[in-house]
Design an enzyme around this catalytic site. Structure first.
Site, short mmCIF file in Angstrom:
data_model
loop_
_atom_site.label_atom_id
_atom_site.label_comp_id
_atom_site.label_asym_id
_atom_site.label_seq_id
_atom_site.Cartn_x
_atom_site.Cartn_y
_atom_site.Cartn_z
N ALA A 140 -5.63 61.47 64.28
CA ALA A 140 -6.01 61.22 65.68
C ALA A 140 -4.87 60.55 66.43
CB ALA A 140 -7.27 60.35 65.75
N ALA A 143 -4.17 56.00 72.60
CA ALA A 143 -3.28 55.75 73.72
C ALA A 143 -2.03 55.02 73.25
CB ALA A 143 -4.00 54.93 74.77
N GLY A 145 -1.24 54.50 69.75
CA GLY A 145 -0.77 54.75 68.39
C GLY A 145 -1.34 56.01 67.80
N LYS A 146 -0.79 56.34 66.66
CA LYS A 146 -1.25 57.52 65.95
C LYS A 146 -2.04 57.04 64.73
CE LYS A 146 1.42 61.06 66.44
NZ LYS A 146 2.63 61.87 66.37
N LYS A 160 -3.40 52.78 61.69
CA LYS A 160 -2.89 53.04 63.05
C LYS A 160 -1.43 52.63 63.10
CE LYS A 160 -4.65 51.14 67.05
NZ LYS A 160 -5.63 51.24 68.12
N ASP A 259 -13.19 48.50 76.63
CA ASP A 259 -12.98 49.95 76.46
C ASP A 259 -14.08 50.54 75.59
OD1 ASP A 259 -11.75 52.37 76.77
OD2 ASP A 259 -10.12 51.99 75.36
N1 ATP Z 1 -11.25 53.38 61.19
C1 ATP Z 1 -11.30 54.62 61.68
N2 ATP Z 1 -11.87 55.61 60.97
C2 ATP Z 1 -11.96 56.87 61.46
N3 ATP Z 1 -11.49 57.23 62.68
C3 ATP Z 1 -10.92 56.29 63.44
C4 ATP Z 1 -10.78 54.94 62.98
N4 ATP Z 1 -10.18 54.22 63.96
C5 ATP Z 1 -9.95 55.07 64.96
N5 ATP Z 1 -10.37 56.31 64.67
C6 ATP Z 1 -10.26 57.51 65.52
O1 ATP Z 1 -9.01 57.49 66.15
C7 ATP Z 1 -9.16 57.47 67.57
C8 ATP Z 1 -8.07 56.62 68.22
O2 ATP Z 1 -8.11 55.31 67.69
P1 ATP Z 1 -7.96 54.03 68.59
O3 ATP Z 1 -8.96 54.12 69.69
O4 ATP Z 1 -7.98 52.83 67.73
O5 ATP Z 1 -6.50 54.23 69.19
P2 ATP Z 1 -5.93 53.68 70.54
O6 ATP Z 1 -4.48 53.94 70.52
O7 ATP Z 1 -6.32 52.26 70.72
O8 ATP Z 1 -6.65 54.62 71.58
P3 ATP Z 1 -7.45 54.37 72.94
O9 ATP Z 1 -6.98 53.12 73.56
O10 ATP Z 1 -7.15 55.62 73.71
O11 ATP Z 1 -8.92 54.30 72.58
C9 ATP Z 1 -10.58 56.97 67.81
O12 ATP Z 1 -11.10 57.49 68.99
C10 ATP Z 1 -11.33 57.49 66.60
O13 ATP Z 1 -11.78 58.82 66.84
#
Ligand code: ATP
Length: 414
Positions: A140, A143, A145-146, A160, A259
């Site tokens: 996934a 915003a 990170g990957k 992440k 969020d």
């Molecule tokens: N522990 C986890 N197990 C499974 N999937 C996960 C987990 N953490 C995150 N994800 C998946 O990865 C996606 C992105 O993660 P996350 O929201 O932490 O990233 P971000 O960079 O903070 O993104 P944003 O700010 O856009 O929500 C989540 O929407 C979810 O679908």
């Protein structure tokens, strides 16, 4: 996950489809293993006290499934070919942060044993031991990170990885802040409905955050897979209760998530829900205005969209939208872009349509949660109580219906 459509107001529309490439780096060259598919969302109706609003097609791109898995561990690169990931590779690349390094280069930068691992300021006990970490594939794109799948000490984890921008000091500071924020929050929050923190670490080029892995993916992915079919009501209410309990705990500590949305709600093996993504969470500050990048418009309270001062009640608004999603199975404001939705919410007081047959108590929760006046929105402790009542009512109705059924179709002795 990133939301389709530009952030409001005045930000560039990054709403374009991309494909997800998975590379076999054990071969020493890039080999494309999977490609994303695009999914179009058809139009639906929204209400504004009977009036309707302009419609447009909003596109979401979802990744494809791929049975190949590549494990990279600290000692070197290994290939594990027969794993199946239960979660689709959902990588929406419409990011505010572009990643210079490819999936594998990011993972390698983290696992590179020749570069030093920096300690975590104030949270040293949470520094992960990279020798115990095995990296799997990226699944996934958030915003900031990957996300990669992997194992830590044998346990399934989500990793992440945030890339430290090299030539952009302000971006680097923003990401550093995001990283520290998330580590601080995750290390503090311990609750059955909050994703469990395993640890984090910093390397010269990258930062990483490791949490338990949610097999069921996010609530949004789950609903998308069901193609807008409604979730059984008993399950929807149970899952809403999980979210409300987790949020009551977060608010009890004086924190705001900021969020809350179905992308950040993770489904575990027992169908329970845990709240994730505390990257933009904050200690409650009454006078703060939001930054345009914070949160996602479909779930965002009007005062936040308008950069007005806000309180914990922005999470309550978002919860109302999440509850509607769980009950209807649909994407909120599905017929609008995120910006149109923001405009309609703020200027026309538009909210999602509640189905006619909705339980009155659930209707009341939603309408109070998304009231334009934050003071009218109930606190999570009250929402928990209301949902518990709804749960009892549903169980009683089901029992009564079963009883009626038995009476009209008495068992016959053959
Ligand atoms: N522990 C986890 N197990 C499974 N999937 C996960 C987990 N953490 C995150 N994800 C998946 O990865 C996606 C992105 O993660 P996350 O929201 O932490 O990233 P971000 O960079 O903070 O993104 P944003 O700010 O856009 O929500 C989540 O929407 C979810 O679908």
């Amino acid at each position: 996950m990133l939301e389709g459509g530009a952030k409001f107001p005045g930000l560039i529309d990054l709403n374009k489809h991309t494909t997800d490439n998975y590379y076999d780096f054990s071969q020493g060259f890039y080999h494309k293993l999977g490609e994303g598919t695009n999914m179009s969302i058809d139009s639906m109706q929204t209400s504004n006290g009977g009036g309707s609003v302009a419609m447009s097609i909003d596109n979401s791109s979802v990744g494809s499934n791929d049975s190949h898995t590549h494990i990279l561990n600290h000692q070197g690169l290994k290939r594990r070919s027969n794993d199946n990931y239960s979660v689709q590779h959902s990588v929406n690349r419409r990011g505010r942060v572009t990643h210079a390094l490819s999936d594998d280069a990011l993972a390698q930068a983290l696992m590179d044993s020749s570069s030093p691992t920096e300690g975590l300021e104030n949270f040293d006990e949470w520094t992960i031991d990279l020798r115990k970490l095995s990296m799997g594939e990226a699944f996934a794109q958030g915003a900031f990170g990957k996300l990669y799948r992997g194992t830590y000490n044998g346990e399934d984890v989500a990793i992440k990885i945030l890339e430290r921008p090299e030539n952009d000091l302000s971006k680097a500071q923003l990401m550093e802040q995001q990283f520290q924020q998330e580590v601080m929050m995750l290390a503090t929050l311990k609750h059955p409905n909050i994703v469990r923190f395993i640890g984090a670490c910093r390397k010269p080029m990258v930062w990483c955050i490791v949490t338990e892995y949610a097999k069921g993916g996010s609530v949004r992915q789950f609903l998308m897979k069901r193609h807008n079919r409604t979730v059984p009501l008993k399950l929807a209410v149970k899952q809403a209760l999980d979210v409300a309990r987790g949020m009551a705990y977060v608010h009890g500590l004086g924190l705001i998530h900021r969020d809350l949305k179905s992308d950040n709600l993770l489904i575990f093996g027992d169908k329970s829900i845990k709240i994730a993504d505390f990257g933009v969470a904050r200690i409650e500050v009454q006078t703060e205005g939001m930054t345009p990048e914070t949160g996602t418009y479909r779930w965002m309270a009007p005062e936040m969209i308008q950069h007005r001062p806000y309180t914990q009640k922005v999470d309550v608004y978002s919860f109302g939208i999440v509850l509607w999603e769980l009950i209807t199975g649909m994407l909120p404001f599905q017929n609008m872009t995120a910006v149109q939705a923001a405009f309609a919410v703020v200027n026309k007081n538009v909210r999602p349509i509640i189905p006619n047959d909705c339980l009155p108590v659930l209707r009341e929760i939603m309408t109070r949660c998304w009231d334009p006046n934050p003071d009218v929105r109930p606190p999570f402790a009250e929402i928990v109580g209301m949902l518990e009542n709804a749960e009892t009512e549903i169980l009683t109705t089901v029992r009564k219906a079963r009883f009626r059924c038995c009476m009209t179709q008495p068992m016959t002795a053959d």
